[in-house]
Every structure is written in C-alpha cells, then in structure tokens.
Design an enzyme around this catalytic site. Sequence first.
Site, PDB file in Angstrom:
ATOM      1  N   ASP A 178      56.087  16.175  37.528  1.00  0.00           N
ATOM      2  CA  ASP A 178      55.863  15.879  38.950  1.00  0.00           C
ATOM      3  C   ASP A 178      54.832  16.797  39.602  1.00  0.00           C
ATOM      4  OD1 ASP A 178      57.909  14.003  38.593  1.00  0.00           O
ATOM      5  OD2 ASP A 178      59.430  15.508  39.057  1.00  0.00           O
ATOM      6  N   HIS A 207      55.028   8.322  38.385  1.00  0.00           N
ATOM      7  CA  HIS A 207      53.730   8.823  38.848  1.00  0.00           C
ATOM      8  C   HIS A 207      53.368   8.112  40.153  1.00  0.00           C
ATOM      9  CE1 HIS A 207      52.632   9.978  34.442  1.00  0.00           C
ATOM     10  NE2 HIS A 207      53.700  10.582  34.886  1.00  0.00           N
TER      11      HIS A 207
HETATM   12  P1  GDP Z   1      53.592  13.086  38.715  1.00  0.00           P
HETATM   13  O1  GDP Z   1      54.855  12.689  38.049  1.00  0.00           O
HETATM   14  O2  GDP Z   1      53.003  14.328  38.129  1.00  0.00           O
HETATM   15  O3  GDP Z   1      52.587  11.972  38.810  1.00  0.00           O
HETATM   16  O4  GDP Z   1      53.990  13.480  40.223  1.00  0.00           O
HETATM   17  P2  GDP Z   1      54.948  12.632  41.202  1.00  0.00           P
HETATM   18  O5  GDP Z   1      54.204  11.458  41.676  1.00  0.00           O
HETATM   19  O6  GDP Z   1      56.284  12.439  40.600  1.00  0.00           O
HETATM   20  O7  GDP Z   1      55.164  13.686  42.372  1.00  0.00           O
HETATM   21  C1  GDP Z   1      54.076  14.217  43.080  1.00  0.00           C
HETATM   22  C2  GDP Z   1      54.270  13.880  44.575  1.00  0.00           C
HETATM   23  O8  GDP Z   1      53.373  14.660  45.342  1.00  0.00           O
HETATM   24  C3  GDP Z   1      53.926  12.435  44.909  1.00  0.00           C
HETATM   25  O9  GDP Z   1      54.750  12.027  45.969  1.00  0.00           O
HETATM   26  C4  GDP Z   1      52.459  12.511  45.358  1.00  0.00           C
HETATM   27  O10 GDP Z   1      52.101  11.457  46.256  1.00  0.00           O
HETATM   28  C5  GDP Z   1      52.463  13.818  46.060  1.00  0.00           C
HETATM   29  N1  GDP Z   1      51.188  14.576  46.038  1.00  0.00           N
HETATM   30  C6  GDP Z   1      50.281  14.688  45.043  1.00  0.00           C
HETATM   31  N2  GDP Z   1      49.342  15.595  45.374  1.00  0.00           N
HETATM   32  C7  GDP Z   1      49.676  16.073  46.588  1.00  0.00           C
HETATM   33  C8  GDP Z   1      49.129  17.069  47.444  1.00  0.00           C
HETATM   34  O11 GDP Z   1      48.143  17.713  47.147  1.00  0.00           O
HETATM   35  N3  GDP Z   1      49.792  17.309  48.611  1.00  0.00           N
HETATM   36  C9  GDP Z   1      50.908  16.626  48.973  1.00  0.00           C
HETATM   37  N4  GDP Z   1      51.475  16.928  50.132  1.00  0.00           N
HETATM   38  N5  GDP Z   1      51.457  15.689  48.196  1.00  0.00           N
HETATM   39  C10 GDP Z   1      50.857  15.426  47.000  1.00  0.00           C
HETATM   40  P1  IMO Z   2      56.833  12.807  35.277  1.00  0.00           P
HETATM   41  O1  IMO Z   2      55.915  12.115  34.307  1.00  0.00           O
HETATM   42  C1  IMO Z   2      60.284  15.455  35.982  1.00  0.00           C
HETATM   43  C2  IMO Z   2      63.372  15.536  32.865  1.00  0.00           C
HETATM   44  C3  IMO Z   2      64.681  14.945  33.355  1.00  0.00           C
HETATM   45  C4  IMO Z   2      65.663  15.762  32.537  1.00  0.00           C
HETATM   46  C5  IMO Z   2      64.939  15.910  31.195  1.00  0.00           C
HETATM   47  C6  IMO Z   2      65.380  14.918  30.119  1.00  0.00           C
HETATM   48  O2  IMO Z   2      57.130  12.023  36.490  1.00  0.00           O
HETATM   49  O3  IMO Z   2      56.343  14.196  35.564  1.00  0.00           O
HETATM   50  P2  IMO Z   2      65.050  12.291  29.853  1.00  0.00           P
HETATM   51  O4  IMO Z   2      65.486  11.148  30.725  1.00  0.00           O
HETATM   52  O5  IMO Z   2      63.576  12.347  29.638  1.00  0.00           O
HETATM   53  O6  IMO Z   2      65.811  12.360  28.573  1.00  0.00           O
HETATM   54  O7  IMO Z   2      65.468  13.611  30.685  1.00  0.00           O
HETATM   55  O8  IMO Z   2      63.558  15.715  31.478  1.00  0.00           O
HETATM   56  N1  IMO Z   2      62.192  14.657  33.061  1.00  0.00           N
HETATM   57  C7  IMO Z   2      61.326  14.777  34.069  1.00  0.00           C
HETATM   58  N2  IMO Z   2      61.319  15.603  35.132  1.00  0.00           N
HETATM   59  N3  IMO Z   2      59.271  14.574  35.813  1.00  0.00           N
HETATM   60  C8  IMO Z   2      59.246  13.753  34.756  1.00  0.00           C
HETATM   61  O9  IMO Z   2      58.224  12.920  34.476  1.00  0.00           O
HETATM   62  C9  IMO Z   2      60.328  13.817  33.825  1.00  0.00           C
HETATM   63  N4  IMO Z   2      60.627  13.151  32.692  1.00  0.00           N
HETATM   64  C10 IMO Z   2      61.755  13.677  32.237  1.00  0.00           C
HETATM   65  O10 IMO Z   2      64.856  15.141  34.731  1.00  0.00           O
HETATM   66  O11 IMO Z   2      65.808  17.039  33.084  1.00  0.00           O
HETATM   67 MG    MG Z   3      56.841  12.249  38.538  1.00  0.00          MG
END
Ligand code: GDP
Ligand code: IMO
Ligand code: MG
Length: 431
Positions: A18, A46
């Site tokens: 994330d 994502h």
């Molecule tokens: P990923 O799994 O790595 O793609 O990340 P996620 O989408 O799960 O979580 C990142 C969150 O932060 C999302 O809600 C994005 O829209 C948000 N985001 C990404 N970059 C920024 C930033 O620079 N500032 C803020 N405030 N939010 C961001």
């Molecule tokens: P993105 O791509 C955050 C974590 C789960 C759990 C552990 C194992 O959005 O960054 P699983 O269901 O994979 O067997 O769970 O891994 N986990 C993540 N945490 N972002 C993710 O993906 C994750 N994918 C798995 O929360 O702790």
């Molecule tokens: Mg994510």
Amino acid sequence: MTSFLEGNTCIVGLQWGDEGKGKIVDFIAEKADVVVRYCGGANAGHTVRIGNEKYSTHLLPVGIFRPHIMNVIGNGVVLDPEALLKEMDEFLGRGLAISPANLRISYKTHVMMPWHKEEDALREAAAGDQGIGTTKRGIGPCYADKMHRTTAIRVADLQNEAKLRERINRIATDRSKVFRALYDAPPLNPREIFEQYRDFGRRMLPFIDDTSHLLIQAFKAGKKIVFEGAHAVLLDVDHGTYPYVTSSNCSALGLYTGAGVPPQTVKNFIGIVKAYSTRVGGGPFPTEQDNKIGEYIRERGNEYGTTTRRPRRCGWFDAFAVKYAVDLCGVTSIALTLVDVLSGLDHLQICTGYRINGVRMESFRADMDTLADAQPIYETLPGWNGNISGCRTFDDLPADAQRYVKRIEQLCGVPISMVSVGPERSATLLR
Ligand code: GDP
Ligand code: IMO
Ligand code: MG
C-alpha cells in the site's frame, strides 16, 4: 522522457504494501506500451485516481486506464476468475474498454478455486490469534497447490471442459474429506463448481495467451514494458518478515519467473516507499505507533485497506528496513509517496537502525524473533505545517519537508526521483 525511465521499469513496494504503487504505475504508464502483473492475486488493492474518479484494481494491471496499453496477467499470479470478471464488469460499466486488444492472461497462470478461499478462512479461524491476518482471498492455499502440482488447476485447464470436470471432481472430493476431518466442514459440490468454472473459462478464453512469448517479442521490438509489482518486499515469502508474509515472491526478484522474461528485460527498479510505515494484518513492526501519532497518520492518510477495509497499523519511517529492500531489489531510484500526510506534525522520527539487547544490529534481518526484540534507533527532524498537496515542484515544498525527503534519500542510498503529495496524477513532483 525522464532519464530514470529510459528502458523497461519494475515498480516494487519496499515496505509492507500500500505504498501507492497503483498511482505511480498509472503515472509512468503514460509512456508505456505494456503493463504486467507478475505476482499475487486479488489480495492486492491498487488505487488510481483520475480526475474525480477513483478506481481500485485487484487483478487487472493498472495500464487498463490508458487505452493504448496492452495489459498482461503473468503466470506468477494466482487468478480468481470470479474476482477478475467482477472487476472487468465494473470497469466496463464505468466506460473503460477491455478486450483481447488490451488484456492477455498467461495460459500458465494458476486458478483460484473455491476450496482455496475456504481453506484460507478455515485455517485463519482455527489459528485464532496465531493467524497471519490474511486477506482470506485463498492466496496461500492456491500457491501451495501450485507446488503440490497434482491438485492445481491452471488457466490452460479451463480450455478443456471434459478434463476440467474430471479434475474438479477428483480434487473437490479429496478436499471435502480433508475439510471434514480437520474442520468438520460440509462437503463441496463438484458439479456446481465445474459449471461455474466452465462458464468462467468460456468468458476468459479469448484473453488466454502465451504471455511470456508476447513480452519477449515486445522487448525485442523495443516496446516499453512496466512490471507492476503487488504487495512488497517485506511481504515476500522468502525475503519478507516470514511467516507474516504473503505467499509469492513479491519483491522485484519474482518478476523474472512471474512474468516469464529474462533479467536483461528490465533496466529500472523503482522502489515505491511511503513517507511513513504501515502494515495490515499480523507480524512484527518495530516502528509502529499504536497511539495518537499512529491515529493522526491513519486518519490523514486514509489508511484503511483497499481490499479488506481493515485499519492499517501506522508508524514512523523505517530507513533500516527500506535500505534492506533497496539493496535486495537493486533499486535504482525511489518514488516517495504520501508526503502530504505528514503535514502538521510537530516533529518526525526516522528509524536508522535497531538495537537488540543494547547492541546495534549491523544489517536488517527479516526474522520474526529478531524483529520482535528490536528496539528502533530514531533520529528526530522538525515537522512542517500547511497543505502541500498543491505543490507542483520540489522547490515549492516547505524547507523542512525538503529536508525530510533528502534525509530519507541519504539513508536509502539511491535518488528519490519522484515525490508524491496527493493521490492525483498531477500531484507528482519529478526531481
Ligand atoms: P498500493 O497497494 O501500493 O497501490 O497502494 P493503495 O492504493 O492500497 O494505497 C495507497 C493510497 O494512497 C490510495 O488510496 C492512493 O489513492 C493514495 N495515495 C497515493 N499517493 C498518495 C499521495 O501522495 N498522497 C495522498 N494523500 N494519497 C496518496
Ligand atoms: P498491495 O499490492 C498490504 C498482507 C495481508 C496479510 C499478509 C498475508 O495492495 O500493496 P494473504 O492474503 O496475502 O495471504 O495475506 O499479507 N497483504 C497485504 N498488505 N497490501 C497488500 O497488497 C497486501 N497483500 C497481502 O494483510 O497480513
Ligand atoms: Mg494496496
């Protein structure tokens, strides 16, 4: 083209997921021809913000938002057809074009079956507070079957309905016995499962391809490929904080096997790093702030899971752990995200190392017992105030925000080429 993007690029999260990979992949995809997912499954979430629209992808590569891009789901993914088709239907309904002209799925990709999701949930429930805290998307059991081989189903198997029926019958009968003995669970219904997966297969058929061949040909033709890492280095099954990890090689090291390309295909490894730390689920987290600071970050950063909506655990930036991830993946530059979230804190702490029994560790160890005893060593930097989401160059940032970014750069030992100050495409500062 910015110089750090010349050649093909792997985007990889360097913390516990994330980090904003979705946002950065979408940003650099503007100049790409192909975007590939190479690991994990619907446990990923994502996020992409385009104007006022917000999209969450779980299986579709993020290139799906740019019509000129070919999107590939590689063999290293565990594919839940139900989740994929749901995601496709949602995006089609929102006006995106998705067809074999912009999406291909490897015939070698492993298929998530209902018994995988059931086993994930049953195991987690039985483990109580000893559980991993998985997303319950069936990830571990599906990868386990991939290694078991005789109990696995691949995308190619969906193409032969008679064989599929026989395989589902055999495996479901076997699983029912195990679930009954271990968890007193009711039996699976192989006929229903077969009919459901037969229909999934019929819809997926036009998208099935030899994607390794497709990528190698694209590389030879000089096309620009972006490898979209899911999860992150500290969740990698070999190199992460085992056993609190996911079940794939989700560091950059997994891309060659997971996409089916040779190492020379990729030139840039952009590590995505958020300006603080978060983690969802169980496991060690030395810089966690289970207090007002953590709450402040969680609320400002909207740190709730994209896939499961669980509150994310929040803490200070851990340069010691990130440096480990940088070195492991051969990271060539960093995109530092969510910097805007930290505005308004009086001071910021950065972890520069750990002490165990009073002794400073020489290098990070991704080992459960070691990390459980690790005492972070912090240095303190001044915070800054005000909303920085409107800044459009690095020089626009308050001096203390610039100082914070530069200190992280120094500690990680690679250039920070992008700084993100908001979820939108435009809130990306190039350095
Ligand atoms: P990923 O799994 O790595 O793609 O990340 P996620 O989408 O799960 O979580 C990142 C969150 O932060 C999302 O809600 C994005 O829209 C948000 N985001 C990404 N970059 C920024 C930033 O620079 N500032 C803020 N405030 N939010 C961001
Ligand atoms: P993105 O791509 C955050 C974590 C789960 C759990 C552990 C194992 O959005 O960054 P699983 O269901 O994979 O067997 O769970 O891994 N986990 C993540 N945490 N972002 C993710 O993906 C994750 N994918 C798995 O929360 O702790
Ligand atoms: Mg994510």
